[in-house]
Design a protein around this motif. Structure first.
Motif, PDB file in Angstrom:
ATOM      1  N   LYS A 194      39.916  48.599  56.543  1.00  0.00           N
ATOM      2  CA  LYS A 194      40.810  48.464  55.385  1.00  0.00           C
ATOM      3  C   LYS A 194      40.165  49.067  54.134  1.00  0.00           C
ATOM      4  N   PRO A 195      40.907  49.907  53.397  1.00  0.00           N
ATOM      5  CA  PRO A 195      40.417  50.375  52.092  1.00  0.00           C
ATOM      6  C   PRO A 195      40.418  49.199  51.102  1.00  0.00           C
ATOM      7  N   TRP A 196      39.276  48.915  50.510  1.00  0.00           N
ATOM      8  CA  TRP A 196      39.197  47.821  49.550  1.00  0.00           C
ATOM      9  C   TRP A 196      38.020  48.082  48.617  1.00  0.00           C
ATOM     10  N   ASP A 197      37.863  47.234  47.629  1.00  0.00           N
ATOM     11  CA  ASP A 197      36.825  47.432  46.621  1.00  0.00           C
ATOM     12  C   ASP A 197      35.464  46.976  47.154  1.00  0.00           C
ATOM     13  N   LEU A 198      34.943  47.716  48.108  1.00  0.00           N
ATOM     14  CA  LEU A 198      33.644  47.383  48.687  1.00  0.00           C
ATOM     15  C   LEU A 198      32.538  47.501  47.645  1.00  0.00           C
ATOM     16  N   THR A 199      32.626  48.502  46.794  1.00  0.00           N
ATOM     17  CA  THR A 199      31.612  48.685  45.754  1.00  0.00           C
ATOM     18  C   THR A 199      31.527  47.466  44.847  1.00  0.00           C
ATOM     19  N   GLY A 200      32.682  46.949  44.439  1.00  0.00           N
ATOM     20  CA  GLY A 200      32.700  45.762  43.590  1.00  0.00           C
ATOM     21  C   GLY A 200      32.134  44.548  44.301  1.00  0.00           C
ATOM     22  N   PHE A 201      32.395  44.434  45.599  1.00  0.00           N
ATOM     23  CA  PHE A 201      31.896  43.317  46.404  1.00  0.00           C
ATOM     24  C   PHE A 201      30.364  43.363  46.476  1.00  0.00           C
ATOM     25  N   ILE A 202      29.836  44.556  46.709  1.00  0.00           N
ATOM     26  CA  ILE A 202      28.382  44.726  46.774  1.00  0.00           C
ATOM     27  C   ILE A 202      27.756  44.393  45.430  1.00  0.00           C
ATOM     28  N   LYS A 249      46.667  26.539  55.548  1.00  0.00           N
ATOM     29  CA  LYS A 249      45.328  26.016  55.269  1.00  0.00           C
ATOM     30  C   LYS A 249      44.462  27.082  54.607  1.00  0.00           C
ATOM     31  N   LEU A 250      44.568  28.308  55.110  1.00  0.00           N
ATOM     32  CA  LEU A 250      43.804  29.413  54.538  1.00  0.00           C
ATOM     33  C   LEU A 250      44.209  29.663  53.091  1.00  0.00           C
ATOM     34  N   LYS A 251      45.503  29.689  52.839  1.00  0.00           N
ATOM     35  CA  LYS A 251      45.999  29.944  51.488  1.00  0.00           C
ATOM     36  C   LYS A 251      45.543  28.863  50.518  1.00  0.00           C
ATOM     37  N   GLN A 252      45.492  27.631  50.990  1.00  0.00           N
ATOM     38  CA  GLN A 252      45.040  26.538  50.147  1.00  0.00           C
ATOM     39  C   GLN A 252      43.568  26.715  49.766  1.00  0.00           C
ATOM     40  N   LEU A 253      42.765  27.147  50.740  1.00  0.00           N
ATOM     41  CA  LEU A 253      41.349  27.393  50.458  1.00  0.00           C
ATOM     42  C   LEU A 253      41.173  28.547  49.481  1.00  0.00           C
ATOM     43  N   LEU A 254      41.951  29.602  49.664  1.00  0.00           N
ATOM     44  CA  LEU A 254      41.801  30.805  48.852  1.00  0.00           C
ATOM     45  C   LEU A 254      42.359  30.654  47.447  1.00  0.00           C
ATOM     46  N   GLU A 255      43.259  29.704  47.258  1.00  0.00           N
ATOM     47  CA  GLU A 255      43.919  29.578  45.953  1.00  0.00           C
ATOM     48  C   GLU A 255      43.660  28.219  45.300  1.00  0.00           C
ATOM     49  N   VAL A 256      44.200  27.150  45.862  1.00  0.00           N
ATOM     50  CA  VAL A 256      44.104  25.824  45.234  1.00  0.00           C
ATOM     51  C   VAL A 256      42.659  25.320  45.193  1.00  0.00           C
ATOM     52  N   LYS A 278      40.219  39.654  45.322  1.00  0.00           N
ATOM     53  CA  LYS A 278      41.669  39.695  45.526  1.00  0.00           C
ATOM     54  C   LYS A 278      42.012  40.496  46.783  1.00  0.00           C
ATOM     55  N   ASP A 279      41.324  41.626  46.977  1.00  0.00           N
ATOM     56  CA  ASP A 279      41.549  42.436  48.182  1.00  0.00           C
ATOM     57  C   ASP A 279      41.214  41.643  49.437  1.00  0.00           C
ATOM     58  N   LEU A 280      40.101  40.914  49.391  1.00  0.00           N
ATOM     59  CA  LEU A 280      39.672  40.128  50.552  1.00  0.00           C
ATOM     60  C   LEU A 280      40.691  39.035  50.866  1.00  0.00           C
ATOM     61  N   LYS A 281      41.181  38.347  49.832  1.00  0.00           N
ATOM     62  CA  LYS A 281      42.175  37.286  50.048  1.00  0.00           C
ATOM     63  C   LYS A 281      43.458  37.852  50.648  1.00  0.00           C
ATOM     64  N   ASP A 282      43.916  38.966  50.125  1.00  0.00           N
ATOM     65  CA  ASP A 282      45.135  39.598  50.642  1.00  0.00           C
ATOM     66  C   ASP A 282      44.956  40.001  52.105  1.00  0.00           C
ATOM     67  N   TYR A 283      43.788  40.527  52.418  1.00  0.00           N
ATOM     68  CA  TYR A 283      43.518  40.970  53.788  1.00  0.00           C
ATOM     69  C   TYR A 283      43.534  39.784  54.757  1.00  0.00           C
ATOM     70  N   LEU A 284      42.843  38.710  54.401  1.00  0.00           N
ATOM     71  CA  LEU A 284      42.769  37.554  55.300  1.00  0.00           C
ATOM     72  C   LEU A 284      44.139  36.920  55.514  1.00  0.00           C
ATOM     73  N   LEU A 285      44.940  36.835  54.462  1.00  0.00           N
ATOM     74  CA  LEU A 285      46.289  36.274  54.610  1.00  0.00           C
ATOM     75  C   LEU A 285      47.174  37.171  55.466  1.00  0.00           C
ATOM     76  N   ALA A 286      46.934  38.482  55.377  1.00  0.00           N
ATOM     77  CA  ALA A 286      47.743  39.428  56.156  1.00  0.00           C
ATOM     78  C   ALA A 286      47.418  39.371  57.648  1.00  0.00           C
ATOM     79  N   VAL A 287      46.156  39.123  57.998  1.00  0.00           N
ATOM     80  CA  VAL A 287      45.771  39.148  59.421  1.00  0.00           C
ATOM     81  C   VAL A 287      45.939  37.782  60.089  1.00  0.00           C
TER      82      VAL A 287
END
Length: 359
Positions: free
Chosen positions: A127-135, A210-217, A192-201
């Motif tokens: 997936k194209p994502w902000d890997l540089t920002g993550f590092i 449960k995942l959405k609750q962990l990632l948001e609330v 944000k990219d990571l959260k979107d990816y995990l929710l998509a897969v």
């Protein structure tokens, strides 16, 4: 930091077949020359030899530096080697050069960028994502997090040693462990990219809630635990990596300069994104000869099986990146695995991880 310990014995929790596949990577792959960066495709495989570890950590009241305690705890110069083509250009013969390598624990720093990038290149599949920002987030968080490299003989010196450290030491980086607060860094594009990816897969509706609750609330109570390493990383150092991480998390709740920062390390849950190997076709029955050739799931990082058993919930998803071409893996496909692990289970995890090597 590293004390005397026995050589690892087979752990009852893992089948002989799984162990034979995983540890075969250690005997078939060789330690790259310190001048050449390790290949990213080799990340998260299981190595064999042990090394000494030395690290000087930032909190001034915590003395955490330790020298190797025995010759056995240094990477073997007889068993670790790499092959290179001969200079005659014929390509018909190979020389085996012995590489003597000591591994050491360090705080992450900006010059580790390229080495860390190699380790995290496939963290979110293709997936194209902000890997540089993550590092950048990982490298900027120096109080909690560790990179493992081949140690420099003059690592404590000035002048030439410092110049070497600043120019090419990321080429010697073989392992990484860190944890990032999903709430603290929630506004960063990479998170944000990571959260979107995990929710998509995530395909299961209940698990997705449960995942959405962990990632948001509950994001401010969740730590994204990242542990990556290359093929010849000494597995006997893995418990020390986790010990260092969880100790640093505990110390950060006391030592960070502000209450907000201290609270950001009071994790209630950890989220992990890892890889497993899953059999392509369902297992019908065990082979008559009693072998484990029909093992349904193989964990390239053995500790991930411990995490999964302790997890509150987990799910797998397909990996689209190029699959392994190894003959012994032809019946398996690589899958992503996401796990939620309560912080209160970490002492059990640390004990089970130590048992994996000491039994």
């Amino acid at each position: 930091m590293v004390g005397d310990r026995k050589r690892p014995a087979p752990f009852a929790g893992f089948s002989p077949f799984a162990r034979s596949l995983l540890f075969s990577a250690s005997s078939s792959k060789t330690l790259p020359s310190p001048q050449d960066p390790p290949a990213a495709a080799a990340a998260d495989k299981i190595p064999s030899e042990i090394a000494g570890s030395r690290r000087e950590m930032p909190p001034p009241k915590r003395a955490k530096r330790a020298e190797p305690s025995s010759d056995e705890e240094r990477c073997s110069s007889d068993e670790e080697s790499y092959s290179s083509d001969s200079d005659d250009g014929e390509g018909s013969s190979e020389e085996l050069d012995t590489v003597h390598a000591d591994f050491a624990f360090y705080d992450p720093k900006p010059s580790d960028f390229h080495g860390v990038k190699l380790l995290l290149k496939t963290y979110l599949d293709s997936k194209p994502w902000d890997l540089t920002g993550f590092i950048d987030l990982i490298l900027e968080q120096t109080t909690v997090g560790t990179v493992v490299k081949i140690a420099c003989d003059d690592e404590e010196g000035e002048g030439n040693g410092a110049e070497k450290s600043s120019t090419g030491d990321d080429d010697d980086l073989f392992g990484l462990i860190s944890v990032l607060n999903l709430g603290r860094y929630g506004e960063h594009r990479c998170i944000k990219d990571l959260k979107d990816y995990l929710l998509a897969v995530c395909s299961d509706k209940d698990t997705k809630k449960k995942l959405k609750q962990l990632l948001e609330v509950k994001a401010h109570d969740v730590g994204l635990l990242v542990c990556r390493r290359f093929v010849n990383f000494p597995y006997e150092l893995v418990p020390k990596m986790y010990e260092s991480l969880f100790d640093e998390v505990s110390w950060a709740t006391e030592d960070e300069p502000t209450q907000e920062l201290r609270d950001s390390f009071r994790f209630k849950q950890y989220l992990l994104v890892v890889r497993v190997l899953e059999r392509k076709t369902p297992v019908k029955q065990k082979a008559k000869n009693g072998t484990e050739e029909d093992e349904p799931i193989i964990y390239p990082k053995l500790e991930d099986e411990i995490f999964r058993k302790l997890s509150s919930w987990s799910f797998t998803f397909p990996i689209r990146a190029e699959q392994s071409a190894q003959q012994e893996m032809k019946n398996y496909k690589e899958m992503g695995l996401v796990m939620a692990v309560k912080a209160e289970t970490i002492p059990k995890f640390r004990k089970k991880l130590e048992d994996l090597l000491s039994e």
